[in-house]
Design an enzyme around this catalytic site. Structure first.
Site, PDB file in Angstrom:
ATOM      1  CB  CYS A 154     -12.343  -3.106   4.959  1.00 20.50           C
ATOM      2  SG  CYS A 154     -13.580  -1.924   5.153  1.00 20.50           S
ATOM      3  CD  GLU A 214      -6.553   0.455   0.412  1.00 18.58           C
ATOM      4  OE1 GLU A 214      -6.368  -0.423  -0.463  1.00 18.58           O
ATOM      5  OE2 GLU A 214      -6.544   0.017   1.581  1.00 18.58           O
ATOM      6  CD  GLU A 216     -10.556  -5.346  10.784  1.00 19.62           C
ATOM      7  OE1 GLU A 216     -11.661  -4.526  10.920  1.00 19.62           O
ATOM      8  OE2 GLU A 216     -10.038  -5.507  10.047  1.00 19.62           O
ATOM      9  CG  HIS A 262      -4.574  -5.249  -3.020  1.00 17.85           C
ATOM     10  ND1 HIS A 262      -4.073  -3.952  -3.499  1.00 17.85           N
ATOM     11  CD2 HIS A 262      -5.547  -5.172  -1.873  1.00 17.85           C
ATOM     12  CE1 HIS A 262      -4.694  -3.200  -2.373  1.00 17.85           C
ATOM     13  NE2 HIS A 262      -5.176  -3.943  -1.330  1.00 17.85           N
ATOM     14  CG  HIS A 291      -1.986  -1.150   1.064  1.00 21.79           C
ATOM     15  ND1 HIS A 291      -1.828  -2.378   1.381  1.00 21.79           N
ATOM     16  CD2 HIS A 291      -3.353  -1.052   0.588  1.00 21.79           C
ATOM     17  CE1 HIS A 291      -2.945  -2.825   1.292  1.00 21.79           C
ATOM     18  NE2 HIS A 291      -3.951  -2.114   0.687  1.00 21.79           N
ATOM     19  CG  HIS A 336      -6.479  -6.854   2.011  1.00 21.92           C
ATOM     20  ND1 HIS A 336      -6.041  -5.964   3.210  1.00 21.92           N
ATOM     21  CD2 HIS A 336      -6.330  -6.217   0.961  1.00 21.92           C
ATOM     22  CE1 HIS A 336      -6.264  -4.719   2.567  1.00 21.92           C
ATOM     23  NE2 HIS A 336      -5.957  -4.746   1.412  1.00 21.92           N
ATOM     24  CD  GLU A 349      -8.439  -2.844  -0.909  1.00 20.24           C
ATOM     25  OE1 GLU A 349      -7.800  -2.801  -0.175  1.00 20.24           O
ATOM     26  OE2 GLU A 349      -9.806  -2.251  -0.561  1.00 20.24           O
TER      27      GLU A 349
END
Length: 187
Positions: free
Chosen positions: A75, A123, A95, A39, A32, A77, A125
């Site tokens: 959010c 970002e 989280e 990604h 990032h 990955h 994505e």
């Protein structure tokens, strides 16, 4: 695993414009920057079953990407070879302290965005968007979440469309596509 170790070892999956993995991965934090490659990621909106309120969260102030900004519930990955659904559940547990999500459903399977620079980071994505339900309050990890609250969809609509609100780029962008989809269109 502590957060600094997890952040140092977590990898993102690079994808084509259509969300197909290229076979390449990169370290999450180092990937990032101002020229972030496309990604795979996900967003999830968690609703409380008792009153249909939406959980919104504030990103922890020390996060590298969009620190202190308010956004959707969770959010993240997916790890290499991890399904999106498994990644959503893993990150919600880590989280938010929500190990159980009900009725997890992908509502925007091909959502894609690229942010303008924010504190030097872009970002970029391919980010399917999910909804899920719970009956319990979160117990957030302070390394990930700076604040949280339940908000009605009507209040969220006012909040997210107010240009003065400190909301994430992706939450604002996703709203235009989510507002006419179930479950939100029925709230």
């Amino acid at each position: 695993m502590n957060t600094s170790t997890e952040a140092e070892t977590e990898r993102v999956v690079f994808v084509t414009e259509d969300g197909v993995p290229t076979g390449e991965t990169g370290p999450k934090l180092a990937s990032h920057h101002a020229e972030t490659r496309l990604h795979l990621a996900f967003s999830c909106y968690v609703l409380r079953r008792s009153d249909n309120a939406l959980l919104i969260t504030q990103r922890a102030p020390h996060k590298k990407v969009w620190p202190g900004v308010w956004t959707n519930s969770v959010c993240g990955h997916p790890a290499p070879a991890e399904t999106l659904e498994t990644a959503v559940r893993r990150r919600a547990s880590y989280e938010l302290g929500l190990p159980e999500l009900d009725d997890l459903k992908c509502v925007l399977p091909t959502y894609r965005y690229r942010t303008p620079p924010f504190q030097g980071i872009v970002e970029n994505e391919f980010c399917p968007v999910f909804t899920a339900w719970t009956d319990v309050d979160p117990r957030p990890n302070p390394e990930e979440v700076g604040g949280w609250r339940w908000i009605s969809w009507a209040d969220y609509t006012q909040w997210i469309t107010d240009p003065m609100t400190d909301a994430s780029y992706w939450a604002r962008d996703q709203f235009a596509q989510l507002k006419d989809k179930k479950p939100f269109s029925a709230l």
